[in-house]
Design a protein around this motif. Structure first.
Motif, PDB file in Angstrom:
ATOM      1  N   ASP A  93       0.730  -1.407  -0.559  1.00  0.00           N
ATOM      2  CA  ASP A  93      -0.055  -0.476  -0.145  1.00  0.00           C
ATOM      3  C   ASP A  93       0.897   1.230   0.074  1.00  0.00           C
ATOM      4  N   VAL A  94       2.078   1.330   1.047  1.00  0.00           N
ATOM      5  CA  VAL A  94       2.641   2.274   0.963  1.00  0.00           C
ATOM      6  C   VAL A  94       3.335   2.353  -0.693  1.00  0.00           C
ATOM      7  N   HIS A 150      12.016  -1.997  11.699  1.00  0.00           N
ATOM      8  CA  HIS A 150      11.041  -0.872  11.189  1.00  0.00           C
ATOM      9  C   HIS A 150      11.930  -0.550   9.839  1.00  0.00           C
ATOM     10  N   GLU A 171       1.984   3.880  -3.432  1.00  0.00           N
ATOM     11  CA  GLU A 171       1.309   5.393  -3.925  1.00  0.00           C
ATOM     12  C   GLU A 171       2.980   6.327  -3.581  1.00  0.00           C
ATOM     13  N   LEU A 172       3.935   5.768  -3.232  1.00  0.00           N
ATOM     14  CA  LEU A 172       5.986   6.413  -3.284  1.00  0.00           C
ATOM     15  C   LEU A 172       5.652   7.091  -4.499  1.00  0.00           C
ATOM     16  N   PRO A 173       6.338   8.635  -4.711  1.00  0.00           N
ATOM     17  CA  PRO A 173       7.133   9.725  -5.764  1.00  0.00           C
ATOM     18  C   PRO A 173       7.768   8.725  -6.917  1.00  0.00           C
ATOM     19  N   ASN A 179      11.796  14.280  -2.993  1.00  0.00           N
ATOM     20  CA  ASN A 179      11.013  15.075  -2.366  1.00  0.00           C
ATOM     21  C   ASN A 179      10.044  15.328  -0.934  1.00  0.00           C
ATOM     22  N   GLY A 180      10.847  15.224   0.433  1.00  0.00           N
ATOM     23  CA  GLY A 180      10.313  16.057   1.112  1.00  0.00           C
ATOM     24  C   GLY A 180       9.183  14.252   1.901  1.00  0.00           C
ATOM     25  N   PHE A 181       9.410  13.223   1.168  1.00  0.00           N
ATOM     26  CA  PHE A 181       8.858  12.453   1.799  1.00  0.00           C
ATOM     27  C   PHE A 181       9.948  11.270   2.732  1.00  0.00           C
ATOM     28  N   SER A 182       9.043  10.693   3.937  1.00  0.00           N
ATOM     29  CA  SER A 182       9.688   9.944   4.573  1.00  0.00           C
ATOM     30  C   SER A 182       8.462   8.863   5.022  1.00  0.00           C
ATOM     31  N   CYS A 183       8.815   8.000   5.534  1.00  0.00           N
ATOM     32  CA  CYS A 183       7.949   6.553   6.014  1.00  0.00           C
ATOM     33  C   CYS A 183       9.267   5.844   7.363  1.00  0.00           C
ATOM     34  N   SER A 184       8.321   4.532   8.248  1.00  0.00           N
ATOM     35  CA  SER A 184       8.707   3.699   8.704  1.00  0.00           C
ATOM     36  C   SER A 184       7.890   3.022   8.737  1.00  0.00           C
ATOM     37  N   ILE A 185       7.852   1.799   8.217  1.00  0.00           N
ATOM     38  CA  ILE A 185       6.288   0.854   8.381  1.00  0.00           C
ATOM     39  C   ILE A 185       7.166   0.026   9.527  1.00  0.00           C
TER      40      ILE A 185
END
Lengths: 371, 371
Positions: free
Chosen positions: A68-69, A86, A72-74, A93-99
């Motif tokens: 799902d993540v 994690h 949708e990534l740039p 471009n300003g995106f970060s996430c931690s799953i």
């Protein structure tokens, strides 16, 4: 690239299962390589991604949550890293996430595919696709006869024969192998869906390397290797069903017959789909339905070259006939009829048509339904 | 032409109903005309087909059975005839069928739409489509407040205002009428789905003539007339929800914000969809999620022109926000914020943008979920 790899891997995870671990993707970070694995126990996949990186780590992570993540990534490259349990994903471009996942050190935390040796057979993917899709289309859903749930592959020399049947219909197609290192005939019963899943994860212009191990077969194409459980044989001797004495034969346009059957199918009894074909050497084939239950009738005459006694009538399930016709390679086809109760043989006609044979069992025309 | 007419009519039949007659199409053969009718009691349709023929007959016939046959008909003209209670269809190329129906002499055997007078309002179909699709998108599913299941149409002079709300969000759009013969304001609560069904059966380049009768509204476009039950008012005074004092405002690209929200949506709590927007006059909007339940986080910064105090934070349901953004006509949009609990106002920006306003209620940022 990560999204494409996950798209291949996710269909191999289990969605409803008592074994929660099977809903995860097993991710191994190795120097310059990421390895993704998934399995539902009947099938496994391992996919290799080339990356740049020196570190090693192993994570189990929810396939759904990760996919799902990732989808949708740039656009563009992303940086992956592992921090304890994690997975971190950063993009420019300003995106970060931690799953959150489960960190693991041992492969034993996740069911691994069996050890399988080197490939013995190599097939062009376009050929393998046809073998599974056409040769395997008639597999049975009957749990009681598990062997009929698979397609019967017979590899020998440079050719392969694939057959499937559920007792009402049968398909048999032949194909040419790219390479076969096995000197003896190799006979395998494989669920065609497993092959189509492998091909979905592969390039249709590529090749598949097939290897066989204890109860499993593996398919390798480029960076993708999948494994499928073999179905225990022996496969029944299907060839004895194929009629050798054809008493009546009609040559007809596949599309015209199919259209007539589509029209009969909507008027026919929705359960039995009983449709009558009546043959005449002058007028061709009259496709007709007399559905007494709802009080509707239809008939449509289709041009055909027929040899046999005029007025001969035979019943078929219209839907099964339509599906069968959609598998035949040629525009004009030959219908060979033994009797009103024996198997009918449908074959393609023309130059360079592939080797394929189809069987359809007729339906009895009951006086109560049809007269 | 018969297939196209039936395709319009069939969606108006009832599929699961205790009134079996509603699964039928009512077919009236009149000199040079065939009239088709269908209804589910809440909605009616009548469709006129021009034909050549002198005879008169009326039949009720199963919509599903007829449509199944008609959509498989050979191309070209067909000949229709009625023989007792059977509809016979013949085509030039060897096809004929006979479908059982119920012959009827009285219109009273089938529920007829109410008598409705001449049209008072005329709208371009493209305008009506936008009014129903955008202005009606926020209708409620709540059975307990039936009036919110409709969109509120206010016709006056040459313009129309359409609003809908379910308490969490609100849409209001204005449009220009082609003609309005009603001198007083006309206020109707109409299910937008009924309008979209009418437009599906109509040409988008055409016009719709709207007339109002006892509890029903009718829409006429060319040969198609549909009827929809009006929802009883009064519609609540929605304008008092629209904030007039905006303390903070951000101008942002609709697509960039939507992409960031799509990324936050997949990480957010799947039920609440809580996503935090943090505003900064230098860096723009930081869209972030801290989903403690599954241990995942994400943030994405989106460029924006913001006026208001830096560091202001507000929570929204990501999915509702994404859906709202998909309705706004312009690429750049303005988000006006009153407070962390008051309605936020989203409006399009640019020259020639249509008159439309959208409201989204914020979600409380609970310490337990987010810090």
């Amino acid at each position: 690239m990560l999204a494409r790899a996950l798209k291949k891997v996710v269909p191999f995870t289990a969605t409803t299962t008592s074994l929660h671990v099977l809903t995860n993707v097993f991710i191994q970070f190795l120097p310059d390589i990421i390895k993704l694995r998934a399995t539902n126990l009947d099938e496994h996949i391992s996919e290799v991604l080339n990356t740049t990186g020196e570190w090693e780590a192993t994570l189990l992570i929810s396939a759904k949550r990760l996919f799902d993540v990732v989808r949708e990534l740039p656009a563009g490259d992303v940086t992956l890293s592992v921090d304890a349990d994690h997975l971190k994903i950063n993009s420019g471009n300003g995106f970060s996430c931690s799953i959150a996942g489960i960190s693991t050190e041992y492969e034993s935390d996740f069911p691994m595919p069996p050890e399988i040796g080197d490939s013995v057979v190599v097939v062009q993917n376009s050929v393998l696709d046809r073998l599974a899709r056409i040769g395997g289309y008639a597999v049975s859903n009957d749990q009681a006869r598990a062997v009929l749930q698979g397609a019967y592959f017979q590899f020998f020399g440079d050719s392969v024969t694939v057959a499937s049947t559920d007792g009402h219909r049968l398909a048999e197609v032949k194909g040419v192998l790219f390479q076969n290192e096995e000197p003896d005939p190799l006979k395998l019963v494989i669920p065609p869906s497993a092959i189509l899943k492998h091909l979905n994860a592969s390039d249709l212009n590529g090749k598949t390397f097939i290897a066989v191990g204890e109860g499993f077969v593996s398919f390798q194409s480029d960076t993708t290797r999948t494994y499928a459980k073999l179905i225990d044989g022996p496969y029944p001797d299907y060839e004895k069903v194929i009629p050798d004495t054809i008493k009546r034969a009609a040559i007809v346009s596949k599309n015209e017959l199919s259209e007539a059957l589509r029209r009969s199918s909507v008027v026919a009894n929705q359960k039995t789909q009983l449709t009558v074909l009546e043959f005449d050497s002058l007028t061709g084939i009259k496709v007709s339905v007399n559905n007494r239950e709802v009080g509707s009738t239809m008939d449509q005459t289709v041009d055909a070259e027929y040899t046999g006694e005029d007025g001969f009538r035979i019943g078929f399930n219209a839907k099964l006939f339509i599906e069968l016709l959609s598998k035949v390679s040629s525009d004009r086809i030959r219908i060979g009829i033994t009797s009103t109760i024996g198997a009918s043989l449908i074959t393609p006609i023309g130059e360079d048509v592939p080797e394929e044979r189809f069987i359809l069992m007729p339906l009895r025309i009951l006086d109560a339904e049809e007269d």
